[in-house]
Design an enzyme around this catalytic site. Structure first.
Site, mmCIF file in Angstrom:
data_model
loop_
_atom_site.group_PDB
_atom_site.id
_atom_site.type_symbol
_atom_site.label_atom_id
_atom_site.label_comp_id
_atom_site.label_asym_id
_atom_site.label_seq_id
_atom_site.Cartn_x
_atom_site.Cartn_y
_atom_site.Cartn_z
ATOM 1 C CB CYS A 1 -6.694 -0.419 5.176
ATOM 2 S SG CYS A 1 -4.958 -0.949 5.136
ATOM 3 C CD GLU B 1 -2.039 4.223 3.100
ATOM 4 O OE1 GLU B 1 -1.735 3.583 2.077
ATOM 5 O OE2 GLU B 1 -3.193 4.235 3.563
ATOM 6 C CG HIS C 1 -1.951 -1.005 1.274
ATOM 7 N ND1 HIS C 1 -3.098 -0.849 2.009
ATOM 8 C CD2 HIS C 1 -2.059 -2.206 0.653
ATOM 9 C CE1 HIS C 1 -3.868 -1.900 1.858
ATOM 10 N NE2 HIS C 1 -3.258 -2.742 1.038
ATOM 11 C CB CYS D 1 -2.188 1.826 6.075
ATOM 12 S SG CYS D 1 -1.743 0.892 4.584
#
Length: 164
Positions: free
Chosen positions: A97, A69, A67, A100
Site C-alpha cells: 500500500c 512490510e 502491516h 508500506c
C-alpha cells in the site's frame, strides 16, 4: 558463450532466490490467519540471508500500521543496526500500500518482490508507483507477480471465509 551462460546463471539464481523468499513470505502470511488478520507476509533478505520475517498484525496489536512490510522493516533495521537497508530485498505476498511503499523507499531497500497485485490499494504499479517515482530520493526495483497465483488464492480464500 561462457559470458552469456554466466549471465543466464545469475538470472536463474536471482529468480530462485526470489521464489525461495516468496515461499517464506507465504508461510509467514499463513500465521496471520490465526489471529484473524489478513494473510500478508513479508521477509527481508540482506546479503543472501533472511534477516527478518513478519506477517500482518493489525488486529492482534490494534495498530493500523502493523502491516507485514512495516514490521519486517523494523525487525531488519534492528538486526542490521541501521535504518538504511541498502541492498536489501523485500518479498511480500501482496503489493504494498502507499504507507508500506513509502517505508520501502525511506529505508532505501534495493528490491521489492511481490506476489499478488492489489488493484484497490497497490502503490507499486497498480494505483500508484511510489517505488519507481524519480521525484523521490530513492527508487526501489520492483518485481511483480512472483508466485502470484498462490498469494492471490490465499487472500481470496481468507475473504471468502469471512463472507460466508
Amino acid at each position: 558463450m561462457a559470458e552469456a551462460d554466466q549471465r543466464t546463471r545469475r538470472a536463474s539464481d536471482t529468480e530462485l532466490a526470489d521464489l525461495d523468499a516468496m515461499r517464506l513470505a507465504l508461510a509467514e502470511a499463513r500465521l496471520a490467519v490465526a489471529h484473524d488478520d489478513v494473510p500478508v507476509g513479508a521477509v527481508v533478505v540482506h546479503e543472501g540471508r533472511v534477516v527478518a520475517a513478519a506477517h500482518n498484525e493489525r488486529e492482534r496489536r490494534a495498530d493500523p500500521t502493523a502491516h507485514a512490510e512495516i514490521l519486517a522493516l523494523r525487525a531488519a533495521a534492528e538486526v542490521l543496526g541501521s535504518w538504511r537497508l541498502v541492498g536489501a530485498m523485500v518479498a511480500v505476498t501482496l503489493e504494498p500500500c502507499p504507507m508500506c511503499a513509502g517505508a520501502l523507499v525511506a529505508a532505501r531497500v534495493g528490491r521489492l518482490v511481490f506476489g499478488a497485485a492489489d488493484p484497490r490499494a497497490g502503490a507499486c504499479g497498480s494505483l500508484y508507483n511510489l517505488c519507481c517515482d524519480p521525484r523521490l530520493n530513492h527508487e526501489v526495483a520492483v518485481v511483480p507477480g512472483v508466485l502470484e497465483t498462490e498469494a492471490a488464492a490465499m487472500l481470496q480464500g481468507f475473504f471468502a471465509e469471512r463472507r460466508a
